[in-house]
Design a protein around this motif. Structure first.
Motif, PDB file in Angstrom:
ATOM      1  N   ILE B 186       0.847  -1.198   0.000  1.00  0.00           N
ATOM      2  CA  ILE B 186       0.000   0.000   0.000  1.00  0.00           C
ATOM      3  C   ILE B 186       0.881   1.246   0.000  1.00  0.00           C
ATOM      4  O   ILE B 186       0.593   2.228  -0.683  1.00  0.00           O
ATOM      5  CB  ILE B 186      -0.949  -0.015   1.211  1.00  0.00           C
ATOM      6  N   ILE B 189       2.049   1.804  -3.418  1.00  0.00           N
ATOM      7  CA  ILE B 189       0.981   2.348  -4.255  1.00  0.00           C
ATOM      8  C   ILE B 189       0.790   3.833  -3.950  1.00  0.00           C
ATOM      9  O   ILE B 189       0.603   4.658  -4.855  1.00  0.00           O
ATOM     10  CB  ILE B 189      -0.316   1.543  -4.045  1.00  0.00           C
ATOM     11  N   LEU B 190       0.875   4.157  -2.677  1.00  0.00           N
ATOM     12  CA  LEU B 190       0.766   5.567  -2.287  1.00  0.00           C
ATOM     13  C   LEU B 190       1.876   6.392  -2.943  1.00  0.00           C
ATOM     14  O   LEU B 190       1.620   7.449  -3.535  1.00  0.00           O
ATOM     15  CB  LEU B 190       0.847   5.683  -0.763  1.00  0.00           C
ATOM     16  N   THR B 193       1.254   6.633  -6.765  1.00  0.00           N
ATOM     17  CA  THR B 193       0.187   7.534  -7.202  1.00  0.00           C
ATOM     18  C   THR B 193       0.528   8.979  -6.888  1.00  0.00           C
ATOM     19  O   THR B 193       0.155   9.883  -7.628  1.00  0.00           O
ATOM     20  CB  THR B 193      -1.157   7.160  -6.544  1.00  0.00           C
TER      21      THR B 193
ATOM     22  N   PHE C 398      -2.080  -6.074  -8.288  1.00  0.00           N
ATOM     23  CA  PHE C 398      -1.372  -4.816  -8.053  1.00  0.00           C
ATOM     24  C   PHE C 398      -2.023  -3.676  -8.836  1.00  0.00           C
ATOM     25  O   PHE C 398      -2.286  -2.593  -8.297  1.00  0.00           O
ATOM     26  CB  PHE C 398       0.100  -4.962  -8.445  1.00  0.00           C
ATOM     27  N   LEU C 402      -3.812  -0.465  -7.395  1.00  0.00           N
ATOM     28  CA  LEU C 402      -3.309   0.847  -7.798  1.00  0.00           C
ATOM     29  C   LEU C 402      -4.449   1.720  -8.303  1.00  0.00           C
ATOM     30  O   LEU C 402      -4.602   2.885  -7.907  1.00  0.00           O
ATOM     31  CB  LEU C 402      -2.242   0.667  -8.878  1.00  0.00           C
ATOM     32  N   PHE C 405      -6.962   2.490  -5.582  1.00  0.00           N
ATOM     33  CA  PHE C 405      -6.403   3.458  -4.633  1.00  0.00           C
ATOM     34  C   PHE C 405      -6.578   4.870  -5.156  1.00  0.00           C
ATOM     35  O   PHE C 405      -6.902   5.792  -4.419  1.00  0.00           O
ATOM     36  CB  PHE C 405      -4.918   3.148  -4.411  1.00  0.00           C
ATOM     37  N   THR C 406      -6.393   5.029  -6.474  1.00  0.00           N
ATOM     38  CA  THR C 406      -6.601   6.342  -7.059  1.00  0.00           C
ATOM     39  C   THR C 406      -8.061   6.742  -6.951  1.00  0.00           C
ATOM     40  O   THR C 406      -8.382   7.910  -6.740  1.00  0.00           O
ATOM     41  CB  THR C 406      -6.201   6.336  -8.540  1.00  0.00           C
TER      42      THR C 406
END
Lengths: 103, 632, 506
Positions: B186, B189-190, B193, C398, C402, C405-406
């Motif tokens: 995570i 991913i943070l 992004t 993944f 991803l 999450f956005t």
């Protein structure tokens, strides 16, 4: 000048005949008697047609009566055949004893 | 040579694939040749690359070797590219050299095992994954290696699959570390992004530009990465898997659960140090977690009687030192301690493995004893390892690295007295617990008849080489009092910011060093006084007295974390699984079926088959219809 | 003519196989194998030929008249998304023919006919762009699958087959209602009957009408997917289906649900889909966790694997409703990778059942000692299904995370817990069956050549997807871009309608 049967009397007779027929269908257990009761009901309906036709002076009532007669004849033929087969199969004419089609 | 960098992880990978494809049909000698040879070649290549790197004009540079793309979606792309800087160079060298020695040792240790080829296939796969981890130039590729070593750890802990306890330990290790890894994912991913890249250098540079120090997002990202590091490195609170992981063969414990994989957390924090600098609370947490882990593990090690569990808690405790160093910003000290620790802890495990092998898989120290005379070679190896672990002053590598960390904990801007004190107390405890093992195992009357010490070159070379490294490995970096050699920090300094120069009065520095030396030697003395078997106080008496001590249950169970997690996580999960087993959602559809069935039974009940019943029904219906028509 | 052949060939081969089985059972198998193999070879050649996608992402398109009075045509088209799914269907089709080689001994002809017809239906679903045709093919794939389960299945096969049929049939009726409703609204606004995808795309609908129509499609597709709480047909159907049936069910039939969501639900009703997205994502996350817990709780090998599908398809649902490039690419990748990893586990289950005559893991344990190769294969697919980087599932999960999450951080974080749970159920599967002590000494044969061959193909495919996913991602990219940006397609449609009405006026 013949005496005219009052319209109401004719209808009353038809209703009485119909009631007799219904009572027969509901009360009797013998299929032959039930069939005869149905015939009475049919004739009650036929009588009502005739009375009504006389009341309004139209031939339609008598035509319908002839139709009912032919229907009754056909129905009796089919029903008697069925009753005959039923009797051969179950050796009884008791309607309640052959209630095998219960859900 | 450096353009051949990609071969370093690929060689062991190829070895692993060949061994897997051989499906256990290759002869013993071929398996050894492939399994050990591939790692040996990788180690030689790594040394050659290191020579070129160090001799390079500009040692500060980092080299990148691209091997094409992996995943590219939208603006984001993650490639297979390896990069070499001073930090990854040190990691690569230690991993390949120590890895090679342990592979060599495994020829003897695993020689009789029916799963010989499978063992080397897993070990080679581990080497490949570990090398990918340390050489990756983007965090997703690092994560590939990260999970890869986790998988190999699972496979090798559960290597002897027949015993369900081994399987349990293996799954525990995978699940607990996976919990940390998921947090880390995570975090990745943070980062991806928010920063638009996972390339380490670019991402760190962008983070420093975009995020003000202490901003919430930097703290969140660093905390998530820290969770991954804590899981992999067996630090509080995700440490419970490491002692159980000792169910694996001893070379596995030496390679994966001491020298390399468990230090990956340290590597991750060092690699992304700029992020932690941006998040002071998280960096403080690193130091506190390290200090707490090293104290807790050192105490727990005192309560163990299984020699491998002693070493496991010791590993956790030593990694605690590395975390402490990271937390106070002494980056190069952490890496230095990683290196010396890899040497002496691998040595201790391999020596312990030789004991275990000679004693028919006996691991309880109280059933050993007096082995000094019977196995002198192993005794000296273990003693050197123990000395280095206890940081015996001047002559061991461990002293130099540990002393550096303690000095930094005292003097660094982010350090403090409490952190230093924790480190010092733990240093004392370290001496006590490891010399407790030394005295009980090697001194006193013999308790068991071991096999003769195996005289195999494949056993001797690793022990000898690691012994030498455990002694001289520390001379690459010495404190100002002892000549101020700074080769190591100069090298690593090109990749990691140097520790803030500590302006300490010479007197303070000498006192710190003296305190560290006193803690180490004092610990040995206490261990000698308490645990050396003597005629009037035999091993049995010692063991009995230990068990009688009021703190023993807490130490032996390492303060009951297992029981806690069992109650908080395992049991509720099992209960939930049991409750849901019968698929409650299906009851909903069963209810629907029941409803339908009930309604057709109700409708079917009217079909009696009685003619007169039907006639009455028709009549009633007719009357009702006509009645409605007339009345309406 | 080629796209129609993709559907017609398996359908025809089914008939041939049925007839050929009268001469010898092997003939039916060979006919099926050759037909599917030829079709896959042709498709791969088409793919490698790198056809340039049009501006709206379509690689090839063809249209034949069918019922002109209602504007119903045989309208087939392929874009990157369909291409990947059709390729997956054919690949798993070949594998399921191979794995039935010795397993199916009763009525082999009819078996292969049903298998091929079902595959033809699935391929058609992936290609059809006429909603009426889509519905027709949707039904076509169900009926043969019903027979596969009901005739060649295991103990509880009739119950499971009927349950499967009722769930999918009831939900697809809702879809039929929505299709007709949508076409009727199109007729009212343009005066022309049409079931064509492009004609119905981007239609102006009142919000509540759009929501109702959307729900008809949505329910049909999430039942198929399946999403919690509509999933209960799946464990039963998978457990009782023959191996080939399980592979096809998990590998491709479930994907038709996800495909429908991507192709129809969101593009046809973008606003209504956006309204329902939080709910759908909640169902997705619930499915991920619920499926994981229930998988762990099972003692039946196939049932455990079936529940892992619920968890994995939860990621697909999450990706679809996150609706951005990464998430959609991830969902597509996850569909393909799940088809292979779960298919692989079902194959192992079938091989074990053939040898041990049980799927009960309480009667297994320690099988590695006897079946090391099969154990290694099972371990590989279990690791694939727990999402290890380097294998296909990781790429999918993944990218979904991803993308999610956005879109919505909370959903992604909770869904990530599924990765931990995946470790628990995947490893317990291996522990209960292959590790541990040998429950009872058994003498069984390890993998043979034919079995090794198709399992090796699956393993290579999963490794390839994990290490070099880029060709797959690149293939899907234009399709995903067109789905995310439907503006040009709608503009082209409007221009076409304009031209047609001018024509009519003249």
């Amino acid at each position: 000048m013949t005496a005219v049967v009052p319209f109401e009397h004719g209808l009353l007779l038809a209703v009485l005949l119909f009631a007799v027929g219904v009572a027969g269908v509901l009360a009797r257990r013998n299929l032959i008697f039930m069939l005869m009761s149905i015939e009475i009901m049919l004739n009650a309906a036929g009588l009502a047609f005739v009375v009504a036709g006389a009341r309004w002076g139209q031939a339609d009532g008598q035509i319908m009566f002839i139709l009912v007669l032919t229907l009754a004849a056909a129905e009796v033929a089919v029903a008697l055949a069925l009753i005959l087969k039923l009797y051969q199969h179950f050796h009884t004419l008791d309607a309640d004893a052959v209630s095998e089609m219960g859900g | 040579m450096i353009e051949w960098l990609w071969l370093v992880p690929l060689l062991p990978l190829a070895g692993s694939v060949v061994l897997m494809a051989s499906r256990g049909e290759a002869p013993h000698s071929t398996v050894s040749a492939i399994g050990v040879g591939s790692v040996g070649l990788a180690a030689m290549l790594a040394i050659a690359i290191a020579a070129e790197f160090l001799g390079g004009v500009d040692a500060a540079a980092s080299y990148t070797v691209g091997l094409g793309g992996w995943i590219a979606v939208g603006e984001l792309s993650f490639g297979y590219s390896l990069s070499l800087d001073a930090l990854s160079l040190v990691m690569m060298l230690v991993v390949t050299v120590v890895g090679f020695l342990i592979h060599l040792y495994s020829i003897v240790y695993m020689g009789e095992d029916e799963g010989y080829a499978r063992f080397f296939a897993y070990m080679n796969l581990f080497m490949a994954a570990m090398l990918v981890l340390v050489l990756a130039d983007n965090l997703l590729l690092l994560y590939l290696g990260w999970e890869g070593v986790g998988l190999c750890s699972y496979l090798l802990i559960g290597f002897w699959y027949r015993d369900p306890a081994n399987g349990y330990a293996a799954r525990k290790a995978f699940v607990v570390t996976r919990a940390g890894d998921t947090a880390m994912l995570i975090g990745l991913i943070l980062l991806a992004t928010e920063l638009g890249t996972l390339h380490v250098d670019t991402a760190l540079a962008r983070a420093a530009e975009q995020w003000p120090p202490g901003s919430g997002i930097a703290v969140a990202a660093a905390a998530l990465l820290l969770a991954g590091a804590v899981g992999k490195s067996a630090q509080l609170p995700l440490h419970t898997w490491l002692p159980d992981a000792m169910a694996g063969p001893t070379p596995v414990s030496a390679l994966i659960h001491a020298a390399t994989m468990v230090t990956a957390g340290m590597y991750l924090v060092a690699r992304t140090h700029a992020l932690f600098v941006l998040a002071p609370p998280v960096q403080l947490a690193v130091a506190v977690i390290g200090a707490a882990s090293l104290l807790l593990a050192a105490l727990a090690a005192l309560g163990q009687s299984d020699i491998k569990r002693i070493l496991a808690y010791s590993t956790m405790s030593q990694i605690g030192y590395m975390f402490l160093a990271l937390g106070v910003g002494a980056w190069s000290a952490a890496v230095f301690h990683f290196m010396t620790h890899a040497f002496f802890k691998a040595l201790l495990f391999l020596a312990a493995g030789a004991l275990i092998l000679a004693l028919h898989h006996e691991q309880n120290i109280f059933r050993m004893g007096g082995l000094r005379r019977r196995m002198p070679g192993v005794f000296w190896a273990f003693l050197i390892g123990a000395g280095a672990l206890a940081a015996v002053p001047l002559v061991t590598a461990g002293f130099y690295s540990k002393e550096q960390i303690l000095t930094a904990a005292w003097s660094a801007e982010r350090g403090g007295t409490w952190l230093w004190l924790a480190g010092l107390v733990a240093a004392f405890l370290t001496s006590v617990y490891i010399f407790r093992a030394v005295f009980i195992v090697f001194f006193g009357p013999p308790a068991a008849r071991p096999h003769a010490e195996p005289r195999r070159l494949a056993l001797f070379i690793p022990l000898a080489a690691l012994s030498v490294l455990s002694v001289i490995g520390g001379f690459v970096e010495t404190p100002p009092l002892l000549g101020r050699i700074t080769w190591f920090s100069d090298l690593v300094g090109s990749a990691l910011p140097a520790a803030p120069p500590h302006e300490l009065a010479p007197g303070v520095e000498a006192r710190l060093a003296l305190a560290a030396a006193a803690a180490a030697l004092g610990g040995i003395a206490v261990a000698w006084w308490l645990f050396l078997p003597r005629p009037e106080r035999t091993r049995e008496r010692i063991a009995e007295r230990e068990r009688g001590s009021p703190v023993y249950p807490a130490l032996a169970s390492a303060f009951g974390f297992d029981r806690l997690y069992d109650a908080v996580f395992v049991r509720p999960f099992l209960g939930l699984a049991r409750a849901l087993r019968g698929e409650p959602v299906d009851r909903l559809y069963d209810g629907l079926v029941w409803l339908l069935r009930a309604s057709w039974q109700g409708a079917g009940a009217t079909q009696t088959g009685r003619l007169r019943w039907y006639a009455a029904g028709m009549l009633a219906g007719g009357v009702i219809v006509i009645g409605i028509a007339v009345l309406a | 003519m080629m796209l129609a052949w993709l559907i017609a060939l398996p359908a025809a081969a089914g008939v041939v196989a049925w007839l050929a089985a009268r001469t010898s059972p092997a003939a039916a198998r060979w006919v099926s194998l050759v037909a599917l193999g030829a079709e896959l070879a042709w498709l791969v050649a088409f793919w490698l030929g790198a056809p340039a996608p049009g501006a709206d992402g379509w690689l090839a398109e063809e249209r034949y008249a069918w019922l002109p009075r209602f504007g119903i045509t045989v309208h087939l088209a392929v874009d990157g998304l369909s291409l990947l799914l059709v390729a997956l269907t054919l690949f798993l089709g070949i594998v399921s023919v191979a794995c039935s080689w010795t397993e199916i001994e009763e009525h082999p002809g009819f078996f292969h006919a049903n298998l091929l017809w079902s595959l033809a239906g699935v391929i058609g679903v992936f290609l059809a762009l006429d909603l009426f045709l889509f519905f027709f093919l949707w039904e076509l794939m169900l009926v043969p699958m019903y027979f596969l389960i009901a005739i060649w299945g295991h103990e509880n096969r009739i119950y499971s087959a009927i349950k499967f049929f009722i769930f999918t049939q009831a939900s697809s009726l809702l879809m039929l209602a929505s299709i007709v409703g949508l076409a009727y609204l199109g007729f009212r606004s343009t005066g022309v009957w049409s079931f064509d995808y492009f004609d119905l795309l981007g239609m102006e609908l009142a919000p509540n009408v759009a929501m109702l129509l959307m729900l008809g499609f949505f329910i049909a597709f999430v039942v198929k997917l399946p999403a919690v709480p509509f999933h209960t047909w799946l464990p039963d159907a998978h457990t009782d289906a023959p191996t080939a049936g399980s592979v096809i069910l998990a590998g491709v039939l479930l994907k038709t649900g996800a495909y429908g969501l991507i192709r129809f639900v969101v593009p046809l009703f973008p606003d209504a889909a956006a309204d329902v997205a939080p709910l759908a994502m909640t169902l997705a996350v619930a499915g991920i966790l619920y499926g994981a817990v229930l998988a762990f709780a099972q003692s039946d090998f196939k049932r455990l694997v079936a529940y892992t599908s619920v968890a994995h398809l939860g990621f697909v649902l999450l990706g679809v409703f996150a609706w951005n490039e990464a998430a959609l690419q991830g969902a597509i990748m996850q569909m393909v990778a799940h088809g292979i990893s779960t298919g692989g586990l079902f194959l192992v289950a079938g091989l074990l059942q053939q040898r041990l005559h049980t799927r009960d893991m309480r009667r297994m344990g320690g099988l590695w000692a006897e079946l090391p190769r099969m154990g290694a294969v099972a371990l590989f697919f279990a690791i694939g299904s727990l999402g290890l980087p380097g294998l296909g599932n990781f790429v999918g999960e993944f990218l979904v995370l991803l993308g999610a999450f956005t879109a919505t951080r909370a959903f992604a974080v909770v869904a990530a817990l599924g990765l931990v749970a995946a470790v628990i159920y995947s490893l317990i599967l291996i522990q209960r069956s292959f590790h541990g002590d040998l429950a009872a000494p058994v003498r069984v044969r390890d993998l043979g050549t034919r079995e090794t061959a198709y399992l090796a193909a699956m393993i290579l495919a999963l490794v390839w997807l994990g290490l070099r996913p880029q060709p797959v991602l690149d293939t899907a990219r234009p399709a995903v871009a067109a789905l995310l940006e439907p503006g040009p397609a709608i503009a082209a449609r409007d221009a076409r309608l304009e031209a047609a009405s001018l024509e009519a006026r003249r």
